[in-house]
Write a protein that holds these residues in place. Sequence first.
Motif, PDB file in Angstrom:
ATOM      1  N   ALA A 115     104.238  60.612 -12.368  1.00  0.00           N
ATOM      2  CA  ALA A 115     104.543  61.247 -11.087  1.00  0.00           C
ATOM      3  C   ALA A 115     103.337  61.272 -10.144  1.00  0.00           C
ATOM      4  O   ALA A 115     103.455  61.695  -8.995  1.00  0.00           O
ATOM      5  N   HIS A 116     102.185  60.806 -10.631  1.00  0.00           N
ATOM      6  CA  HIS A 116     100.961  60.901  -9.834  1.00  0.00           C
ATOM      7  C   HIS A 116     101.039  60.202  -8.477  1.00  0.00           C
ATOM      8  O   HIS A 116     100.532  60.744  -7.482  1.00  0.00           O
ATOM      9  N   PRO A 117     101.638  59.005  -8.344  1.00  0.00           N
ATOM     10  CA  PRO A 117     101.708  58.380  -7.015  1.00  0.00           C
ATOM     11  C   PRO A 117     102.368  59.272  -5.965  1.00  0.00           C
ATOM     12  O   PRO A 117     101.878  59.369  -4.827  1.00  0.00           O
ATOM     13  N   ALA A 118     103.465  59.944  -6.342  1.00  0.00           N
ATOM     14  CA  ALA A 118     104.142  60.832  -5.387  1.00  0.00           C
ATOM     15  C   ALA A 118     103.270  62.043  -5.065  1.00  0.00           C
ATOM     16  O   ALA A 118     103.150  62.454  -3.902  1.00  0.00           O
ATOM     17  N   ILE A 119     102.634  62.624  -6.092  1.00  0.00           N
ATOM     18  CA  ILE A 119     101.764  63.777  -5.883  1.00  0.00           C
ATOM     19  C   ILE A 119     100.580  63.400  -4.995  1.00  0.00           C
ATOM     20  O   ILE A 119     100.218  64.128  -4.068  1.00  0.00           O
ATOM     21  N   ALA A 120      99.975  62.241  -5.281  1.00  0.00           N
ATOM     22  CA  ALA A 120      98.811  61.805  -4.516  1.00  0.00           C
ATOM     23  C   ALA A 120      99.173  61.528  -3.060  1.00  0.00           C
ATOM     24  O   ALA A 120      98.394  61.826  -2.144  1.00  0.00           O
TER      25      ALA A 120
END
Length: 379
Positions: A115-120
């Motif tokens: 999920a990191h791309p969306a969070i970033a």
Amino acid sequence: MLLKTFGWSLAVTAVGLALAGFLWGWQGLAVVAILSVLEISLSFDNAVINAGILRKMNAFWQRIFLTVGILIAVFGMRLVFPVVIVAITAKLSPVEAVRVALQDHDRYEQLVTAAHPAIAAFGGVFLLMIFLDFIFEDRDIRWLGWLEKPLAKLGKLETLSTVVALVALLIAATTLATAVPVHGGEGTIDKATTVLLAGIGGLVTYLVVGGISDFFENRLEEQEEEAEEEQAGPAAKSGASVVGLAGKAAFFMFLYLEVIDASFSFDGVIGAFAITNDIFQMALGLGIGAMYIRSLTVFLVRKGTLDDYVYLEHGAHYAIGALAVILLITIKYEISDVITGLIGVVLIGLSFLSSVVRNRKEAAAGEGSGPKAEVPSGV
């Protein structure tokens, strides 16, 4: 002053480390301590930014920031939010997401990492807007005058910040998000659509929360100016209105502070997985660090540090700009938290030293000419 401001943070640290040692032994105690230091190093610039907003609020809302705000920061952002992200991105039920977080730590780490791309993208665009609105604003005091003066002229275009943020998001989505490494290093995946939607969400959140906060703050200032000009009778009536508007303004500024804190917490939560994937150890360690950031924010406000060292806000905003760019880059590439933390510390340190030099020049000029002489700002 120090004990009064940091007393709760010290008490929570003692209880938290004791609890970590009791539950997980010496290894768990060390992990929690390292996470606390990680959170403080990554979020020091957050304290400076928060102080710039918090000093506009009265003592009641400062207490709310330290009590309700810290509960949101510790339990909401460091414990609940990652689980919510996992549930949304992995399309799991809330019950299943909680079960994975508590019982299957390896899978939980994989899901949060995925999920990191969306969070970033969300956090990166939100923080980028904070930096751009600051750097494009015409200010009486400038730290890097050679850079800030021409940018302030460009900032007369009201929508420039939004345009630049959208261009940055588009570049990130079309270059970085199209080949995001899969967890484990086996191949890549296209996350362009996810990054675009999350980034737009960050932009909309900033515009809505920040816009409402600015609206009530401006209304409050107008009411205060009118109250000063009126007679005693009408002024009393106007004063009641001011109190109501102050409450609304402070409430939305409080929401704005919490969203800023959320954006700053993203890299800490992701970086914590390099140390542990136990959700409770992460929440405890990052929570202790968040307590110190809250206390430091109040300390800066009560000591008037931002008024005494006028370039600190500039350094913090440059650190925010750097963090925003780093978050967008981490959509594809991994960047060490050491680098992220050092950039913020160096920029704030340089701005502090510049403030000290400025203060000494003003003091010397004042001694040499009687009345305090005006020293041109910026370098």
